[in-house]
Design an enzyme around this catalytic site. Structure first.
Site, PDB file in Angstrom:
ATOM      1  N   GLU A   1       9.690  52.061  45.506  1.00 46.79           N
ATOM      2  CA  GLU A   1       8.211  51.828  45.282  1.00 46.79           C
ATOM      3  C   GLU A   1       8.062  50.895  44.098  1.00 46.79           C
ATOM      4  O   GLU A   1       8.759  51.133  42.717  1.00 46.79           O
ATOM      5  CB  GLU A   1       7.449  53.102  44.980  1.00 46.79           C
ATOM      6  CG  GLU A   1       6.128  53.149  44.447  1.00 46.79           C
ATOM      7  CD  GLU A   1       5.692  54.686  43.972  1.00 46.79           C
ATOM      8  OE1 GLU A   1       5.977  55.551  44.650  1.00 46.79           O
ATOM      9  OE2 GLU A   1       4.545  54.640  43.486  1.00 46.79           O
TER      10      GLU A   1
ATOM     11  N   ALA B   1      -3.524  50.612  46.002  1.00 44.11           N
ATOM     12  CA  ALA B   1      -4.352  52.058  45.985  1.00 44.11           C
ATOM     13  C   ALA B   1      -3.838  53.052  47.186  1.00 44.11           C
ATOM     14  O   ALA B   1      -3.944  54.086  46.795  1.00 44.11           O
ATOM     15  CB  ALA B   1      -5.753  51.836  46.083  1.00 44.11           C
TER      16      ALA B   1
ATOM     17  N   HIS C   1       5.218  48.841  41.381  1.00 42.74           N
ATOM     18  CA  HIS C   1       3.986  48.343  40.931  1.00 42.74           C
ATOM     19  C   HIS C   1       4.059  47.538  39.882  1.00 42.74           C
ATOM     20  O   HIS C   1       4.950  47.567  38.914  1.00 42.74           O
ATOM     21  CB  HIS C   1       3.094  49.589  40.238  1.00 42.74           C
ATOM     22  CG  HIS C   1       3.050  50.700  41.533  1.00 42.74           C
ATOM     23  ND1 HIS C   1       2.237  50.674  42.341  1.00 42.74           N
ATOM     24  CD2 HIS C   1       3.614  52.102  41.436  1.00 42.74           C
ATOM     25  CE1 HIS C   1       2.334  51.747  43.003  1.00 42.74           C
ATOM     26  NE2 HIS C   1       3.139  52.544  42.649  1.00 42.74           N
TER      27      HIS C   1
ATOM     28  N   HIS D   1      -1.781  56.116  45.951  1.00 41.15           N
ATOM     29  CA  HIS D   1      -2.438  57.278  45.658  1.00 41.15           C
ATOM     30  C   HIS D   1      -2.907  58.332  46.527  1.00 41.15           C
ATOM     31  O   HIS D   1      -3.712  59.177  46.100  1.00 41.15           O
ATOM     32  CB  HIS D   1      -3.291  57.064  44.442  1.00 41.15           C
ATOM     33  CG  HIS D   1      -2.662  55.914  43.448  1.00 41.15           C
ATOM     34  ND1 HIS D   1      -1.715  56.075  42.643  1.00 41.15           N
ATOM     35  CD2 HIS D   1      -3.221  54.734  43.255  1.00 41.15           C
ATOM     36  CE1 HIS D   1      -1.099  55.064  42.190  1.00 41.15           C
ATOM     37  NE2 HIS D   1      -2.181  54.042  42.347  1.00 41.15           N
TER      38      HIS D   1
ATOM     39  N   ARG E   1      -7.457  38.871  40.082  1.00 35.75           N
ATOM     40  CA  ARG E   1      -8.086  39.946  40.068  1.00 35.75           C
ATOM     41  C   ARG E   1      -7.401  40.610  38.495  1.00 35.75           C
ATOM     42  O   ARG E   1      -6.140  40.592  38.393  1.00 35.75           O
ATOM     43  CB  ARG E   1      -7.170  40.840  41.321  1.00 35.75           C
ATOM     44  CG  ARG E   1      -7.183  42.261  41.161  1.00 35.75           C
ATOM     45  CD  ARG E   1      -6.418  43.009  42.042  1.00 35.75           C
ATOM     46  NE  ARG E   1      -6.606  44.359  42.071  1.00 35.75           N
ATOM     47  CZ  ARG E   1      -5.836  45.211  42.451  1.00 35.75           C
ATOM     48  NH1 ARG E   1      -4.517  44.868  42.851  1.00 35.75           N
ATOM     49  NH2 ARG E   1      -5.979  46.388  42.531  1.00 35.75           N
TER      50      ARG E   1
ATOM     51  N   PRO F   1      -3.276  46.732  49.544  1.00 36.63           N
ATOM     52  CA  PRO F   1      -4.666  46.393  49.629  1.00 36.63           C
ATOM     53  C   PRO F   1      -4.873  45.515  48.127  1.00 36.63           C
ATOM     54  O   PRO F   1      -4.209  46.367  47.136  1.00 36.63           O
ATOM     55  CB  PRO F   1      -5.425  47.535  49.525  1.00 36.63           C
ATOM     56  CG  PRO F   1      -4.455  48.610  49.479  1.00 36.63           C
ATOM     57  CD  PRO F   1      -3.330  48.330  50.017  1.00 36.63           C
ATOM     58  N   ASN F   2      -5.637  44.621  48.219  1.00 34.83           N
ATOM     59  CA  ASN F   2      -5.915  43.932  47.073  1.00 34.83           C
ATOM     60  C   ASN F   2      -5.131  42.990  46.265  1.00 34.83           C
ATOM     61  O   ASN F   2      -5.175  42.364  45.418  1.00 34.83           O
ATOM     62  CB  ASN F   2      -6.723  44.807  45.979  1.00 34.83           C
ATOM     63  CG  ASN F   2      -7.893  45.612  46.582  1.00 34.83           C
ATOM     64  OD1 ASN F   2      -8.737  44.797  47.233  1.00 34.83           O
ATOM     65  ND2 ASN F   2      -7.844  46.729  46.671  1.00 34.83           N
TER      66      ASN F   2
ATOM     67  N   ARG G   1      -2.387  54.368  32.672  1.00 37.49           N
ATOM     68  CA  ARG G   1      -3.731  54.181  33.431  1.00 37.49           C
ATOM     69  C   ARG G   1      -4.501  55.352  33.773  1.00 37.49           C
ATOM     70  O   ARG G   1      -4.348  56.430  33.260  1.00 37.49           O
ATOM     71  CB  ARG G   1      -3.591  53.026  34.626  1.00 37.49           C
ATOM     72  CG  ARG G   1      -2.921  51.665  33.818  1.00 37.49           C
ATOM     73  CD  ARG G   1      -2.816  50.712  35.127  1.00 37.49           C
ATOM     74  NE  ARG G   1      -4.290  50.369  35.613  1.00 37.49           N
ATOM     75  CZ  ARG G   1      -4.414  49.713  36.640  1.00 37.49           C
ATOM     76  NH1 ARG G   1      -3.336  49.258  37.445  1.00 37.49           N
ATOM     77  NH2 ARG G   1      -5.707  49.424  37.196  1.00 37.49           N
TER      78      ARG G   1
ATOM     79  N   ASN H   1       4.831  47.540  47.399  1.00 36.24           N
ATOM     80  CA  ASN H   1       3.838  47.904  46.450  1.00 36.24           C
ATOM     81  C   ASN H   1       2.637  48.390  47.271  1.00 36.24           C
ATOM     82  O   ASN H   1       1.987  47.395  48.028  1.00 36.24           O
ATOM     83  CB  ASN H   1       3.516  46.749  45.508  1.00 36.24           C
ATOM     84  CG  ASN H   1       2.374  47.138  44.569  1.00 36.24           C
ATOM     85  OD1 ASN H   1       1.701  48.165  44.488  1.00 36.24           O
ATOM     86  ND2 ASN H   1       2.159  45.974  43.621  1.00 36.24           N
TER      87      ASN H   1
ATOM     88  N   TYR I   1      -2.883  42.741  35.838  1.00 40.30           N
ATOM     89  CA  TYR I   1      -2.118  42.511  36.812  1.00 40.30           C
ATOM     90  C   TYR I   1      -1.323  40.933  36.651  1.00 40.30           C
ATOM     91  O   TYR I   1      -0.430  40.404  37.450  1.00 40.30           O
ATOM     92  CB  TYR I   1      -2.582  42.405  38.258  1.00 40.30           C
ATOM     93  CG  TYR I   1      -3.386  43.720  38.515  1.00 40.30           C
ATOM     94  CD1 TYR I   1      -2.452  44.866  39.117  1.00 40.30           C
ATOM     95  CD2 TYR I   1      -4.657  44.097  38.563  1.00 40.30           C
ATOM     96  CE1 TYR I   1      -2.957  46.080  39.326  1.00 40.30           C
ATOM     97  CE2 TYR I   1      -4.869  45.427  38.977  1.00 40.30           C
ATOM     98  CZ  TYR I   1      -4.037  46.359  39.360  1.00 40.30           C
ATOM     99  OH  TYR I   1      -4.622  47.585  39.840  1.00 40.30           O
TER     100      TYR I   1
HETATM  101  C1  DHK Z   1      -1.760  47.994  42.384  1.00 42.72           C
HETATM  102  C2  DHK Z   1      -2.747  48.352  42.800  1.00 42.72           C
HETATM  103  O1  DHK Z   1      -3.561  47.624  43.792  1.00 42.72           O
HETATM  104  C3  DHK Z   1      -3.301  49.644  42.346  1.00 42.72           C
HETATM  105  O2  DHK Z   1      -4.242  50.171  43.216  1.00 42.72           O
HETATM  106  C4  DHK Z   1      -2.222  50.571  41.808  1.00 42.72           C
HETATM  107  C5  DHK Z   1      -0.744  48.798  41.444  1.00 42.72           C
HETATM  108  C6  DHK Z   1      -1.418  49.927  40.788  1.00 42.72           C
HETATM  109  C7  DHK Z   1       0.085  47.797  40.547  1.00 42.72           C
HETATM  110  O3  DHK Z   1       0.208  48.024  39.342  1.00 42.72           O
HETATM  111  O4  DHK Z   1       0.854  46.934  41.045  1.00 42.72           O
HETATM  112  O5  DHK Z   1      -2.708  51.602  41.156  1.00 42.72           O
END
Ligand code: DHK
Length: 149
Positions: free
Chosen positions: A98, A77, A100, A80, A18, A10-11, A107, A74, A23
């Site tokens: 995994e 969220a 990120h 977690h 974002r 997601p996202n 964080r 990746n 990021y």
């Molecule tokens: C990306 C996300 O969207 C967060 O929810 C994670 C991760 C970290 C990243 O750093 O790629 O906590």
């Protein structure tokens, strides 16, 4: 050789827009291009996908069991929160890493725990888009070693 699946949660479709201080300014398309180039240099193709829906990620991990050589994920969220992704990765039974972009340990405390870390070979975080390239390199090494028996 089957492709490496690169799965994004997601996202991550919002990359580039974002929170760029966290990021970075690369888009998900840029990440896809860099993953494909890194994998190609190591002799692999890639299947690159993103979903905001947990169950879709579960289905793609199941697909990876027979259609991939390994998974870089990746999970955003869901990292977690998701027992379902943990279980799917266990069921997939292929090498998995995994990934990120950010260093989740620098964080908020809620990002320090990963439900999927115990179900993968290793975790790479904190190197921006390079985290993905490092994950693909690690996967290629694991897959090649496995092939050699
Ligand atoms: C990306 C996300 O969207 C967060 O929810 C994670 C991760 C970290 C990243 O750093 O790629 O906590």
């Amino acid at each position: 050789m089957k492709p490496i699946f690169v799965l994004n949660g997601p996202n991550l479709n919002m990359l580039g827009l974002r929170e760029p201080a966290i990021y970075g300014s690369d888009t998900l398309k840029d990440v896809e291009t860099r993953c494909a180039a890194q994998a190609k240099a190591l002799g692999f193709g890639t299947v690159f996908r993103q979903s905001n829906i947990e169950g879709e990620l579960v289905n793609w991990i199941h697909e990876a069991r027979t259609a991939s050589s390994g998974i870089a994920i990746n999970a955003g969220a869901y990292t977690h929160t998701s027992v379902a992704l943990h279980d799917a990765l266990k069921a997939a039974d292929v090498p998995a890493v995994e990934v990120h972009l950010s260093n989740v340990h620098k964080r908020e405390a809620f990002r320090h725990h990963s439900f999927i870390a115990p179900a993968v070979n290793g975790v790479i975080c904190g190197f921006g888009v390079n985290s993905y390239e490092l994950a693909i390199t690690a996967l290629a090494n694991i897959i090649t070693a496995k092939e050699k028996g």
